[in-house]
Design a protein around this motif. Sequence first.
Motif, PDB file in Angstrom:
ATOM      1  N   ASP A   1       0.848  -1.196   0.000  1.00  0.00           N
ATOM      2  CA  ASP A   1       0.000   0.000   0.000  1.00  0.00           C
ATOM      3  C   ASP A   1       0.882   1.244   0.000  1.00  0.00           C
ATOM      4  O   ASP A   1       1.857   1.324   0.755  1.00  0.00           O
ATOM      5  CB  ASP A   1      -0.910  -0.007   1.236  1.00  0.00           C
ATOM      6  N   VAL A   2       0.538   2.199  -0.860  1.00  0.00           N
ATOM      7  CA  VAL A   2       1.305   3.441  -0.954  1.00  0.00           C
ATOM      8  C   VAL A   2       0.419   4.602  -0.506  1.00  0.00           C
ATOM      9  O   VAL A   2      -0.476   5.021  -1.237  1.00  0.00           O
ATOM     10  CB  VAL A   2       1.817   3.680  -2.387  1.00  0.00           C
ATOM     11  N   PRO A   3       0.664   5.133   0.688  1.00  0.00           N
ATOM     12  CA  PRO A   3      -0.111   6.287   1.155  1.00  0.00           C
ATOM     13  C   PRO A   3       0.113   7.499   0.244  1.00  0.00           C
ATOM     14  O   PRO A   3       1.148   7.622  -0.408  1.00  0.00           O
ATOM     15  CB  PRO A   3       0.446   6.560   2.550  1.00  0.00           C
ATOM     16  N   ASP A   4      -0.865   8.390   0.228  1.00  0.00           N
ATOM     17  CA  ASP A   4      -0.757   9.597  -0.600  1.00  0.00           C
ATOM     18  C   ASP A   4       0.495  10.400  -0.288  1.00  0.00           C
ATOM     19  O   ASP A   4       1.132  10.948  -1.188  1.00  0.00           O
ATOM     20  CB  ASP A   4      -1.991  10.486  -0.428  1.00  0.00           C
ATOM     21  N   SER A   5       0.868  10.471   0.986  1.00  0.00           N
ATOM     22  CA  SER A   5       2.053  11.261   1.363  1.00  0.00           C
ATOM     23  C   SER A   5       3.312  10.685   0.730  1.00  0.00           C
ATOM     24  O   SER A   5       4.196  11.428   0.288  1.00  0.00           O
ATOM     25  CB  SER A   5       2.201  11.323   2.883  1.00  0.00           C
ATOM     26  N   VAL A   6       3.411   9.365   0.650  1.00  0.00           N
ATOM     27  CA  VAL A   6       4.574   8.716   0.021  1.00  0.00           C
ATOM     28  C   VAL A   6       4.529   8.961  -1.488  1.00  0.00           C
ATOM     29  O   VAL A   6       5.531   9.340  -2.101  1.00  0.00           O
ATOM     30  CB  VAL A   6       4.615   7.204   0.338  1.00  0.00           C
ATOM     31  N   ARG A   7       3.361   8.754  -2.078  1.00  0.00           N
ATOM     32  CA  ARG A   7       3.201   8.961  -3.526  1.00  0.00           C
ATOM     33  C   ARG A   7       3.599  10.394  -3.908  1.00  0.00           C
ATOM     34  O   ARG A   7       4.351  10.607  -4.850  1.00  0.00           O
ATOM     35  CB  ARG A   7       1.749   8.683  -3.918  1.00  0.00           C
ATOM     36  N   GLU A   8       3.112  11.368  -3.158  1.00  0.00           N
ATOM     37  CA  GLU A   8       3.422  12.769  -3.451  1.00  0.00           C
ATOM     38  C   GLU A   8       4.911  13.056  -3.312  1.00  0.00           C
ATOM     39  O   GLU A   8       5.493  13.767  -4.131  1.00  0.00           O
ATOM     40  CB  GLU A   8       2.620  13.686  -2.538  1.00  0.00           C
ATOM     41  N   ARG A   9       5.524  12.507  -2.286  1.00  0.00           N
ATOM     42  CA  ARG A   9       6.953  12.756  -2.082  1.00  0.00           C
ATOM     43  C   ARG A   9       7.782  12.142  -3.198  1.00  0.00           C
ATOM     44  O   ARG A   9       8.714  12.772  -3.713  1.00  0.00           O
ATOM     45  CB  ARG A   9       7.393  12.198  -0.730  1.00  0.00           C
ATOM     46  N   VAL A  10       7.443  10.926  -3.592  1.00  0.00           N
ATOM     47  CA  VAL A  10       8.180  10.266  -4.685  1.00  0.00           C
ATOM     48  C   VAL A  10       7.987  11.039  -5.982  1.00  0.00           C
ATOM     49  O   VAL A  10       8.958  11.331  -6.689  1.00  0.00           O
ATOM     50  CB  VAL A  10       7.739   8.790  -4.823  1.00  0.00           C
ATOM     51  N   LEU A  11       6.748  11.383  -6.298  1.00  0.00           N
ATOM     52  CA  LEU A  11       6.475  12.063  -7.567  1.00  0.00           C
ATOM     53  C   LEU A  11       7.027  13.488  -7.621  1.00  0.00           C
ATOM     54  O   LEU A  11       7.287  14.013  -8.703  1.00  0.00           O
ATOM     55  CB  LEU A  11       4.965  12.092  -7.832  1.00  0.00           C
ATOM     56  N   SER A  12       7.238  14.118  -6.474  1.00  0.00           N
ATOM     57  CA  SER A  12       7.737  15.500  -6.485  1.00  0.00           C
ATOM     58  C   SER A  12       9.263  15.573  -6.505  1.00  0.00           C
ATOM     59  O   SER A  12       9.823  16.635  -6.757  1.00  0.00           O
ATOM     60  CB  SER A  12       7.201  16.272  -5.285  1.00  0.00           C
ATOM     61  N   SER A  13       9.934  14.460  -6.287  1.00  0.00           N
ATOM     62  CA  SER A  13      11.400  14.484  -6.271  1.00  0.00           C
ATOM     63  C   SER A  13      11.956  14.600  -7.693  1.00  0.00           C
ATOM     64  O   SER A  13      11.464  13.967  -8.622  1.00  0.00           O
ATOM     65  CB  SER A  13      11.955  13.215  -5.616  1.00  0.00           C
ATOM     66  N   THR A  14      12.998  15.399  -7.835  1.00  0.00           N
ATOM     67  CA  THR A  14      13.716  15.513  -9.111  1.00  0.00           C
ATOM     68  C   THR A  14      15.177  15.114  -8.956  1.00  0.00           C
ATOM     69  O   THR A  14      15.944  15.210  -9.893  1.00  0.00           O
ATOM     70  CB  THR A  14      13.634  16.954  -9.656  1.00  0.00           C
ATOM     71  N   ASP A  15      15.549  14.671  -7.760  1.00  0.00           N
ATOM     72  CA  ASP A  15      16.923  14.284  -7.456  1.00  0.00           C
ATOM     73  C   ASP A  15      17.132  12.832  -7.882  1.00  0.00           C
ATOM     74  O   ASP A  15      16.627  11.902  -7.253  1.00  0.00           O
ATOM     75  CB  ASP A  15      17.168  14.440  -5.951  1.00  0.00           C
ATOM     76  N   MET A  16      17.875  12.625  -8.963  1.00  0.00           N
ATOM     77  CA  MET A  16      18.055  11.284  -9.513  1.00  0.00           C
ATOM     78  C   MET A  16      18.761  10.343  -8.531  1.00  0.00           C
ATOM     79  O   MET A  16      18.460   9.153  -8.494  1.00  0.00           O
ATOM     80  CB  MET A  16      18.825  11.356 -10.837  1.00  0.00           C
ATOM     81  N   GLU A  17      19.680  10.857  -7.744  1.00  0.00           N
ATOM     82  CA  GLU A  17      20.378  10.019  -6.763  1.00  0.00           C
ATOM     83  C   GLU A  17      19.391   9.549  -5.684  1.00  0.00           C
ATOM     84  O   GLU A  17      19.375   8.373  -5.310  1.00  0.00           O
ATOM     85  CB  GLU A  17      21.533  10.784  -6.138  1.00  0.00           C
ATOM     86  N   GLU A  18      18.593  10.468  -5.201  1.00  0.00           N
ATOM     87  CA  GLU A  18      17.587  10.143  -4.193  1.00  0.00           C
ATOM     88  C   GLU A  18      16.594   9.127  -4.748  1.00  0.00           C
ATOM     89  O   GLU A  18      16.285   8.116  -4.100  1.00  0.00           O
ATOM     90  CB  GLU A  18      16.856  11.421  -3.782  1.00  0.00           C
ATOM     91  N   LEU A  19      16.109   9.375  -5.954  1.00  0.00           N
ATOM     92  CA  LEU A  19      15.173   8.450  -6.581  1.00  0.00           C
ATOM     93  C   LEU A  19      15.805   7.080  -6.788  1.00  0.00           C
ATOM     94  O   LEU A  19      15.138   6.056  -6.643  1.00  0.00           O
ATOM     95  CB  LEU A  19      14.669   9.027  -7.910  1.00  0.00           C
ATOM     96  N   GLY A  20      17.097   7.063  -7.120  1.00  0.00           N
ATOM     97  CA  GLY A  20      17.795   5.787  -7.287  1.00  0.00           C
ATOM     98  C   GLY A  20      17.842   4.997  -5.990  1.00  0.00           C
ATOM     99  O   GLY A  20      17.634   3.775  -5.978  1.00  0.00           O
ATOM    100  N   SER A  21      18.089   5.687  -4.884  1.00  0.00           N
ATOM    101  CA  SER A  21      18.096   5.020  -3.570  1.00  0.00           C
ATOM    102  C   SER A  21      16.713   4.474  -3.241  1.00  0.00           C
ATOM    103  O   SER A  21      16.574   3.350  -2.758  1.00  0.00           O
ATOM    104  CB  SER A  21      18.528   5.999  -2.471  1.00  0.00           C
ATOM    105  N   TRP A  22      15.700   5.266  -3.515  1.00  0.00           N
ATOM    106  CA  TRP A  22      14.338   4.821  -3.242  1.00  0.00           C
ATOM    107  C   TRP A  22      13.963   3.639  -4.134  1.00  0.00           C
ATOM    108  O   TRP A  22      13.278   2.719  -3.698  1.00  0.00           O
ATOM    109  CB  TRP A  22      13.349   5.952  -3.425  1.00  0.00           C
ATOM    110  N   LEU A  23      14.418   3.670  -5.382  1.00  0.00           N
ATOM    111  CA  LEU A  23      14.144   2.557  -6.283  1.00  0.00           C
ATOM    112  C   LEU A  23      14.774   1.276  -5.743  1.00  0.00           C
ATOM    113  O   LEU A  23      14.119   0.223  -5.693  1.00  0.00           O
ATOM    114  CB  LEU A  23      14.661   2.857  -7.693  1.00  0.00           C
ATOM    115  N   ASP A  24      16.025   1.350  -5.320  1.00  0.00           N
ATOM    116  CA  ASP A  24      16.689   0.177  -4.742  1.00  0.00           C
ATOM    117  C   ASP A  24      15.918  -0.350  -3.536  1.00  0.00           C
ATOM    118  O   ASP A  24      15.702  -1.557  -3.401  1.00  0.00           O
ATOM    119  CB  ASP A  24      18.124   0.515  -4.322  1.00  0.00           C
ATOM    120  N   ARG A  25      15.488   0.566  -2.683  1.00  0.00           N
ATOM    121  CA  ARG A  25      14.750   0.161  -1.475  1.00  0.00           C
ATOM    122  C   ARG A  25      13.377  -0.401  -1.815  1.00  0.00           C
ATOM    123  O   ARG A  25      12.832  -1.204  -1.058  1.00  0.00           O
ATOM    124  CB  ARG A  25      14.601   1.342  -0.524  1.00  0.00           C
ATOM    125  N   SER A  26      12.801   0.038  -2.928  1.00  0.00           N
ATOM    126  CA  SER A  26      11.448  -0.412  -3.280  1.00  0.00           C
ATOM    127  C   SER A  26      11.388  -1.913  -3.536  1.00  0.00           C
ATOM    128  O   SER A  26      10.310  -2.498  -3.511  1.00  0.00           O
ATOM    129  CB  SER A  26      10.924   0.360  -4.503  1.00  0.00           C
TER     130      SER A  26
END
Length: 110
Positions: free
Chosen positions: A71-96
């Motif tokens: 389950d992805v809460p709205d707060s998580v969805r919004e934070r992921v979709l608002s990020s433009t930092d590729m390094e940060e997104l890469g870390s989150w992708l690995d953790r996903s």
Amino acid sequence: MQFVDSCLADPQAQQMWRDLMTAMQYFWRHPLAEQVREEGREKGREEGREEGRAQERAATILRNLQWRGIDVPDSVRERVLSSTDMEELGSWLDRSYQVTDARKLFADGS
């Protein structure tokens, strides 16, 4: 241009207006002006490509969590979709691929 020219009664004012308009038109046709415009277009294209890559990475994170049945809460969805930092997104992708709770994507406090 002709409308303004016809509204000017003084022939000297008309000539000054024509000279000014000719100089302005010349500037926009000048090779330097075209180079500046092309550099701006290229920068815009590159920024657009980078933004597109970030959006795609964010969408991949959310799809992965969804596919895993998390389950992805709205707060998580919004934070992921608002990020433009590729390094940060890469870390989150690995953790996903490992988390069992979507909020743990941000476990390092970022």
